[in-house]
Enzyme design. Structure first.
Site, PDB file in Angstrom:
ATOM      1  N   GLY A 337       0.824  -1.205   0.000  1.00  0.00           N
ATOM      2  CA  GLY A 337       0.000   0.000   0.000  1.00  0.00           C
ATOM      3  C   GLY A 337       0.853   1.249   0.000  1.00  0.00           C
ATOM      4  O   GLY A 337       2.044   1.216   0.315  1.00  0.00           O
ATOM      5  N   SER A 340       0.543   8.863   2.465  1.00  0.00           N
ATOM      6  CA  SER A 340       0.878  10.233   2.107  1.00  0.00           C
ATOM      7  C   SER A 340       2.384  10.450   2.022  1.00  0.00           C
ATOM      8  O   SER A 340       2.871  11.213   1.181  1.00  0.00           O
ATOM      9  CB  SER A 340       0.286  11.199   3.146  1.00  0.00           C
ATOM     10  OG  SER A 340      -1.115  11.055   3.214  1.00  0.00           O
ATOM     11  N   GLY A 342       4.837   7.686   2.390  1.00  0.00           N
ATOM     12  CA  GLY A 342       5.653   6.500   2.196  1.00  0.00           C
ATOM     13  C   GLY A 342       4.869   5.344   1.619  1.00  0.00           C
ATOM     14  O   GLY A 342       3.648   5.421   1.417  1.00  0.00           O
ATOM     15  N   SER A 343       5.591   4.259   1.362  1.00  0.00           N
ATOM     16  CA  SER A 343       4.990   3.032   0.834  1.00  0.00           C
ATOM     17  C   SER A 343       5.340   1.869   1.751  1.00  0.00           C
ATOM     18  O   SER A 343       6.373   1.875   2.417  1.00  0.00           O
ATOM     19  CB  SER A 343       5.516   2.747  -0.575  1.00  0.00           C
ATOM     20  OG  SER A 343       5.208   3.814  -1.455  1.00  0.00           O
ATOM     21  N   VAL A 344       4.470   0.852   1.766  1.00  0.00           N
ATOM     22  CA  VAL A 344       4.671  -0.311   2.620  1.00  0.00           C
ATOM     23  C   VAL A 344       4.841  -1.536   1.735  1.00  0.00           C
ATOM     24  O   VAL A 344       4.036  -1.768   0.806  1.00  0.00           O
ATOM     25  CB  VAL A 344       3.488  -0.515   3.590  1.00  0.00           C
ATOM     26  CG1 VAL A 344       3.744  -1.717   4.494  1.00  0.00           C
ATOM     27  CG2 VAL A 344       3.261   0.733   4.431  1.00  0.00           C
ATOM     28  N   ASP A 453      -6.222  10.388  11.964  1.00  0.00           N
ATOM     29  CA  ASP A 453      -6.472   9.911  10.598  1.00  0.00           C
ATOM     30  C   ASP A 453      -7.111   8.528  10.592  1.00  0.00           C
ATOM     31  O   ASP A 453      -6.628   7.598   9.944  1.00  0.00           O
ATOM     32  CB  ASP A 453      -5.165   9.892   9.807  1.00  0.00           C
ATOM     33  CG  ASP A 453      -5.389   9.866   8.289  1.00  0.00           C
ATOM     34  OD1 ASP A 453      -6.518  10.176   7.861  1.00  0.00           O
ATOM     35  OD2 ASP A 453      -4.442   9.538   7.553  1.00  0.00           O
TER      36      ASP A 453
END
Length: 582
Positions: A337, A340, A342-344, A453
């Site tokens: 995924g 805002s 970073g990416s995992v 969030d």
């Protein structure tokens, strides 16, 4: 008839088998509630319905089984209170209600089961404290109360349980010190006190426990020297990780202890001037080193966090290079995924361990601030419904978190993209998990933490579909006396509270507002950003209007059909849930 893939409900006609002594139906696919008619089997000594899909509450009818020796209802979907009358079954030797949704205190009557041997209430939502009456369980061999919301101190009187072999109190909210009386638990083999708020030293009296094979004291606030005698010679760093200030052998990956020797001598008066001179010199050196250390820790390229400091040695083999290899070069095939900042990615270490790697995109404005914020928050908190950061990897041009891997992905993915439809019970259980995490953030820590969030994409599901709240990149810590704070960072549109978007005000109430929006989304399967919603019609007003007529107008069509035999009860259940939107 265990492990037979039996489905359906337990028929009420089971009462006709009035000579039954033992019922073993564990590890099947049974649904429905526990029939009241079971209470008529007066000769019953064993009842094991564990690991099914039974629902409803535990009714008092089981208390009529006055010859019952073994009662196991673990691994179901049972909710509500534990009946106090179970304490009247003085023949009980095994009581297991683990892995359910029980929400009461532990009834005081259960501490009267003087002959109980196995006592397992773990993985529920039980609250309250451990009373002095726990000493009444004279014969008990196993006590497992882990993964609940238990508060208060561990009673000193627990040392009277001479037959106790296994004690698990991990993942609660226990506080205070570990009682020295633990050294009197002469039969103890297994001890788990991890993930609590325990402080002080580890009692040296534990060295006397000759049979102790396993200890887990990690994720507390313990300090002082780790005992070295007895069984402690065999324990590894995993038993003590992530505490406040433990010291001891380098093999335990803690700081070495500072030893001070006090020698009595007839010439101590003559040595006094020398000692004073040396003390002044050491003080000056210490001040200089402290100054240098402070300057180093202030470098913006190396944020200092508890996660970094306490896990660096344990995870020193995890370098940027190895993370690249574990994720196959951060391949798109391993992408779980994007957020805002970073990416995992999914990763697999050489030893086969699966993990998730969150890589921050440092070229984006705010990414570094997000990394620091998440470090600050996640190094402080521990809860079973929060995603755990195992460690971090940080240098000038690369920053990442190493996280628990959640095989079932995000709640958003399960809700919108998977073929497996979440039923009403699944969705309700998930939202209870999220509420538990939120309650801990707001009230379970000395300084309230505002997530800021809340949305389905930030709720991750483990292999057992237990929900874990994630992504604390814009979270805020409040002061002990503060009810709100200001932020310039906006959360996700349509999920954040109006005052957050208009004035930058974040508070516990704002999180609760976002939770309400998500609750409506989960049961309607409509995003608040759906094109059908405009300035005149929002998800909240759409659901509100439906409650004046019928909830079927807005409910996810996968959840309920009018020809369902339990239509009325399910309709009432969902209606009551959606009324929480206000």
């Amino acid at each position: 008839m265990s492990d037979c893939n039996i489905s359906g409900s337990i028929p009420k006609e089971i009462k006709n088998l009035n000579n039954l002594i033992d019922i073993r139906l564990q590890n099947n696919e049974l649904i429905g509630s526990i029939p009241v008619t079971l209470g008529g089997l007066q000769k019953l000594q064993g009842l094991n319905l564990g690991n099914n899909k039974l629902e409803g509450s535990i009714l008092d009818h089981l208390c009529h089984l006055n010859k019952l020796v073994d009662l196991q209802l673990d691994g179901n979907k049972i909710y509500g209170s534990i009946p106090a009358c179970l304490g009247n079954l003085n023949t009980l030797r095994t009581l297991s209600l683990a892995f359910n949704g029980l929400t009461s205190i532990i009834p005081s009557t259960l501490w009267q089961l003087n002959d109980i041997l196995h006592f397992n209430l773990s993985s529920n939502f039980l609250h309250g404290s451990l009373p002095l009456e726990i000493q009444n369980l004279k014969a008990v061999v196993d006590i497992d109360l882990s993964n609940n919301f238990l508060l208060g101190n561990i009673p000193i009187i627990i040392g009277n349980l001479k037959n106790l072999q296994n004690l698990s109190l991990g993942s609660n909210r226990l506080q205070g010190q570990i009682p020295k009386s633990f050294g009197d638990l002469i039969s103890l083999v297994f001890l788990d006190l991890s993930n609590n708020n325990l402080f002080g030293v580890i009692p040296k009296s534990l060295e006397k426990l000759l049979y102790l094979k396993y200890v887990n004291l990690s994720f507390n606030r313990l300090s002082g020297e780790i005992p070295t005698g007895g069984s402690f010679r065999n324990f590894s760093a995993e038993s003590f990780m992530d505490n406040l200030a433990l010291c001891g052998s380098s093999q335990l990956q803690v700081s070495p202890c500072r030893k001070s020797t006090h020698r009595k001598s007839r010439t101590k008066k003559a040595l006094l001037p020398i000692v004073l001179t040396l003390s002044i010199m050491f003080t000056l050196v210490a001040l200089l080193l402290t100054f240098v250390l402070i300057k180093c820790l202030k470098k913006p390229t190396k944020p200092s966090t508890n996660t970094d400091m306490l896990s660096h040695e344990t995870w020193r083999r995890i370098s940027q290079h190895k993370l690249v290899r574990a994720t196959e070069g951060f391949s798109e095939n391993n992408l779980l995924g994007r957020g805002s900042y970073g990416s995992v990615y999914k990763g697999r270490l050489d030893d086969g361990m699966e993990l998730a790697v969150k890589v921050f995109h440092l070229h984006l404005e705010g990414a570094f601030t997000s990394f620091e914020a998440e470090c600050e928050v996640m190094s402080r908190i521990r809860h079973r419904n929060l995603v755990k950061i195992i460690s971090s990897c940080s240098n000038d041009d690369f920053k990442s978190f190493i996280l628990e891997y959640m095989p079932n992905g995000s709640l958003e993915k399960c809700l919108y993209f998977d073929n497996n439809v979440l039923d009403i019970s699944h969705r309700l259980t998930i939202m209870i998990d999220v509420a538990s995490a939120l309650e801990y953030l707001h009230f379970g820590y000395s300084n309230p933490i505002i997530h800021c969030d809340l949305k389905p994409n930030n709720v991750l599901l483990d292999e057992n579909m237990v929900a874990h709240l994630s992504d604390f990149g814009i979270a805020k810590l409040l002061g002990e006396e503060d009810s709100m704070t200001q932020t310039q960072t906006l959360a996700t549109i349509r999920y954040m509270a109006p005052e957050h978007g208009r004035e930058g005000k974040v508070s516990k109430k704002g999180d609760v507002y976002s939770y309400g929006i998500m609750l409506m989304e989960i049961f309607t399967r409509k995003k608040p950003t759906d094109e059908i919603f405009t300035e005149e019609m929002s998800l909240r007003s759409w659901v509100g209007e439906s409650l004046c007529h019928t909830v079927m107008q807005v409910l996810d069509t996968n959840l309920l059909r009018r020809d369902d035999e339990h239509f009325s009860s399910k309709d009432e259940c969902v209606s009551s849930i959606l009324r929480l939107k206000g």
